[in-house]
Enzyme design. Structure first.
Site, mmCIF file in Angstrom:
data_model
loop_
_atom_site.group_PDB
_atom_site.id
_atom_site.type_symbol
_atom_site.label_atom_id
_atom_site.label_comp_id
_atom_site.label_asym_id
_atom_site.label_seq_id
_atom_site.Cartn_x
_atom_site.Cartn_y
_atom_site.Cartn_z
ATOM 1 C CG ASP A 51 -47.575 -16.716 4.973
ATOM 2 O OD1 ASP A 51 -48.301 -15.733 5.180
ATOM 3 O OD2 ASP A 51 -48.010 -17.879 4.892
ATOM 4 C CG HIS A 81 -51.770 -18.017 5.810
ATOM 5 N ND1 HIS A 81 -50.471 -18.411 6.037
ATOM 6 C CD2 HIS A 81 -52.510 -18.684 6.726
ATOM 7 C CE1 HIS A 81 -50.442 -19.266 7.051
ATOM 8 N NE2 HIS A 81 -51.663 -19.442 7.479
ATOM 9 C CB SER A 129 -50.722 -19.749 10.790
ATOM 10 O OG SER A 129 -50.503 -20.716 9.821
HETATM 11 N N1 ARG Z 1 -50.643 -24.500 4.545
HETATM 12 C C1 ARG Z 1 -50.688 -23.286 5.330
HETATM 13 C C2 ARG Z 1 -51.653 -23.463 6.477
HETATM 14 O O1 ARG Z 1 -52.572 -23.947 6.565
HETATM 15 C C3 ARG Z 1 -50.939 -22.044 4.530
HETATM 16 C C4 ARG Z 1 -52.307 -21.878 3.956
HETATM 17 C C5 ARG Z 1 -52.486 -20.658 3.078
HETATM 18 N N2 ARG Z 1 -51.824 -20.758 1.785
HETATM 19 C C6 ARG Z 1 -52.346 -21.336 0.639
HETATM 20 N N3 ARG Z 1 -51.621 -21.378 -0.457
HETATM 21 N N4 ARG Z 1 -53.559 -21.838 0.568
HETATM 22 O O2 ARG Z 1 -52.661 -23.913 6.654
HETATM 23 N N1 GLU Z 2 -50.823 -22.716 7.787
HETATM 24 C C1 GLU Z 2 -51.293 -23.316 9.016
HETATM 25 C C2 GLU Z 2 -52.144 -22.358 9.824
HETATM 26 O O1 GLU Z 2 -52.811 -21.561 9.276
HETATM 27 C C3 GLU Z 2 -50.141 -23.880 9.765
HETATM 28 C C4 GLU Z 2 -49.776 -25.115 9.103
HETATM 29 C C5 GLU Z 2 -50.006 -26.316 9.974
HETATM 30 O O2 GLU Z 2 -49.056 -26.621 10.703
HETATM 31 O O3 GLU Z 2 -51.095 -26.907 9.927
HETATM 32 O O4 GLU Z 2 -52.303 -22.447 11.007
#
Ligand code: ARG
Ligand code: GLU
Length: 696
Positions: free
Chosen positions: A221, A84, A624
């Protein structure tokens, strides 16, 4: 005296020093934590983690782009981050002939690696406490405005001195503890970063929004890039003559895997946390802002979903938009629920009462009272601010009209933008969102702050629905040909269009009545927070503080552990390929795995293949792509999420349920070899704790 003692003891019990695994520590000060880390299983020294004199782990960590982390895993500049985090770059290389998002991408040699204009990675050269220089001679008596300007001038001087010392250097002075401390960060920024590999989205985004922020998780991921440098190994703009970057340090990859209880740490760039703020801010977030934004987004998501499920083409157009809207929506739900469950507002109020009692007769007397006033003065304005972002900015046609207005003089830019817009636009969705958002705006923004434009329109049309119908039937921005036909001198046409007119009216309202007030009060709140932070450190001398996250490099440490999401349930900390097969369903987009993976699995022996794991490391957005390391500093995983029950950790950390979610690096290796047929990449990696033969 006795009362003072009791109050200190009590305050320690509530906001106790980083029990278990709370904390995001500055690497330069890791010597203060290393004994605790070692007691918990770490076998490294502080110098192994951070040093300016010799290569240390920090030299293998980068800020990837502007909001993720990456790690170097070979002496030829090979880098891992999340899928991502690489997503938009993978997307830019994708088209109908080769859809790398859908099918994955694997360079079979250096000449096939794809350049990514605009993508940078930043290595931290060093960080240094410059508080004495920045604050020299600045006493409490110095006026805030004067202090600000002194800090600015001194920072600029340090930054320019530090940046001048070498090629590609960029420096920043960052305030820590709300400006009680200042650190200089010197980065070296590389600009030729090429895509090496990415799994198909059905692996890299497996589970999609259904599983996002959730456990059990089975997302692969990751994406792989390579840093290129000039022949001198220094940063250089893209050139085909550039050579793979030779890092000071690269991570070894552990094949030994993880078990319950293992020590782990995460080394990366967490974005924002607010651990020391007043109860007022936490109450606003959990009881006002999060619920309001969740409700608005629930409507948007439902509208988009309805049309997406009726039509495959619409599903494709809106899948990325849906993912973006859903990500924060889900996080906020966990956050507000977690804050309520932890009783954080009441806990902070008690703490504040004890602070006030202590503060009597000190320079901090009356501070929290002043802050309560600032927060309550800010609240209606800040809520309007957030409503503007969540409603007006959610109506696509309005933003489109404004974007075209600013591109009118540049035909290529305008037409390119319009093309991209219409490729992913579906008017019935936008119309329904218009109605829902404008109704929500009227209900959520306090009456006295509503723009005249808004109340006039409602009066004129009698309903949002009628207003919407008229706007969409008259605006030229629903019509691709009309937008393409606009010439550089058609400003007047654009400016009298109802979509542009509406956007402009709201923006003027926002910029005249809302934003300046919020900015002014935020500044005052920040100032007060600086004092409050300082006061807390004096009040609570025994507590070990760590600075709130601000996208600077940090170390968080903890251990592999499951958690209980609800009464009667326990989540194990490790997921396997077996779980992917259990979820696999060709009819459900988020769970439709590549046939190749099905075939591999059918051959047998893969049930135990690890995929993801949970640990107690304190992380947030920006982490991330961060490396998850074992006691010896070898790579065992890549951080990519938290569990939603623990997302309040940006405000308050609960060791019971706050868990970071990582990809097991062995699933990444499995993908390189079995899905990508790119095991030639193993040659440049260094493995420990097992043999790579199994994955070849
Ligand atoms: N929750 C993770 C991070 O924020 C992954 C975000 C990307 N994936 C998704 N299905 N939107 O922020
Ligand atoms: N998916 C998140 C990022 O893009 C990490 C998730 C979180 O701990 O907020 O940094």
């Amino acid at each position: 005296m006795k009362r003072l003692f009791i109050s200190i003891a009590l305050s320690l019990a509530v906001l106790s020093p980083a029990r278990a695994d709370e904390g995001m520590w500055l690497p330069v000060l890791i010597s203060q934590r290393i004994a605790d880390m070692q007691a918990k299983g770490c076998r490294l020294t502080a110098e192994d983690i951070y040093s300016v004199n010799k290569a240390s782990l920090k030299d293998a960590i980068v800020l990837f782009g502007s909001g993720c982390t990456g790690e170097i895993i070979s002496d030829q500049g090979l880098l891992f981050t999340n899928h991502h985090c690489g997503y938009s770059f993978i997307q830019k290389h994708s088209n109908v002939e080769h859809d790398y998002l859908k099918d994955g991408f694997w360079a079979m040699g250096r000449d096939e690696e794809l350049p990514n204009p605009g993508l940078t990675v930043s290595f931290l050269e060093r960080m240094e406490d410059v508080t004495d220089i920045i604050l020299e001679g600045i006493t409490e008596e110095v006026e805030p405005a004067e202090r600000d300007s002194l800090v600015k001038v001194r920072s600029a001087k340090l930054v320019s001195e530090a940046s001048a010392k070498g090629k590609g250097l960029s420096a920043r002075v960052e305030a820590l503890y709300y400006g009680n401390q200042y650190f200089l960060f010197v980065y070296k920024i590389y600009r030729d970063i090429r895509l090496v590999g990415a799994p198909p989205s059905s692996i890299g985004k497996f589970g999609g929004d259904t599983d996002n922020w959730m456990w059990p998780r089975h997302t692969g991921d990751f994406s792989i890039f390579r840093i290129y440098a000039g022949k001198d190994n220094e940063p250089a703009e893209y050139s085909k003559d550039n050579v793979p970057f030779r890092p000071k340090k690269s991570l070894r990859i552990s094949l030994a895997g993880v078990s319950d209880g293992d020590f782990t740490f995460v080394y990366g760039c967490p974005g924002t946390t607010r651990e020391y703020v007043l109860s007022d801010e936490v109450r606003y977030v959990s009881e006002v802002s999060d619920p309001a934004k969740i409700a608005l987004r629930t409507q948007r998501l439902a509208i988009q979903k309805k049309y997406m499920s009726q039509d495959q083409a619409v599903r494709i157009k809106y899948s990325s938009k849906q993912a973006n809207v859903a990500n924060a929506w889900k996080k906020w739900q966990g956050e507000s629920k977690g804050i309520r469950k932890m009783n954080t507002v009441a806990g902070k109020q008690e703490y504040e009462a004890r602070f006030d009692e202590w503060a009597g007769g000190t320079g901090y007397e009356g501070l929290t009272r002043k802050m309560h006033r600032l927060y309550s003065e800010r609240e209606p304005f800040f809520l309007a601010y957030e409503y503007y972002n969540e409603t007006v900015r959610a109506i696509e046609i309005l933003n489109f009209a404004s974007a075209i207005h600013s591109r009118l003089r540049n035909k290529d830019a305008k037409d390119g933008y319009a093309g991209a817009f219409f490729k992913d636009y579906y008017q019935p969705i936008d119309e329904e969102i218009f109605t829902a958002m404008m109704e929500g705006f009227g209900e959520g923004v306090s009456k006295g702050l509503l723009p005249n434009y808004y109340t006039d329109k409602l009066q004129e049309y009698g309903s949002v629905e009628a207003w919407k119908k008229d706007l969409f039937s008259k605006s030229l921005f629903t019509d691709r040909d009309k937008v393409l036909a606009l010439g550089p001198d058609d400003k007047a046409i654009v400016e009298t269009d109802p979509a542009y007119e509406m956007f402009d009216a709201f923006r003027k309202w926002f910029e005249t009545y809302i934003k300046p007030v919020v900015d002014r009060l935020n500044k005052e709140i920040n100032l007060a927070n600086r004092q409050y932070m300082k006061g807390q450190m004096e009040f609570n001398k025994e507590k070990v503080f760590y600075p709130d996250a601000n996208l600077t490099l940090r170390v968080a440490y903890g251990h592999v552990e499951g958690y209980s999401p609800a009464d009667g349930a326990w989540y194990k900390p490790v997921s396997t390929l077996k779980g992917i097969i259990e979820k696999d369903n060709p009819d459900i987009f988020d769970y439709d795995i590549p046939q190749k993976l099905r075939d591999l699995y059918a051959k047998g022996g893969l049930d135990g293949q690890p995929v993801c794991f949970l640990a107690t490391n304190h992380t947030t957005g920006g982490n991330s792509g961060s490396p998850v390391l074992n006691a010896d500093g070898d790579l065992i995983g890549i951080n990519f999420d938290r569990v939603w029950e623990g997302t309040m950790s940006d405000y308050v950390f609960d060791p019971e349920v706050c868990r970071n979610v990582s990809l097991d690096v062995r699933y990444l290796l499995f993908n390189i070899s079995r899905i990508g047929n790119a095991s030639y990449l193993f040659k440049e990696m260094k493995f420990t704790g097992g043999s790579i033969k199994k994955y070849r």
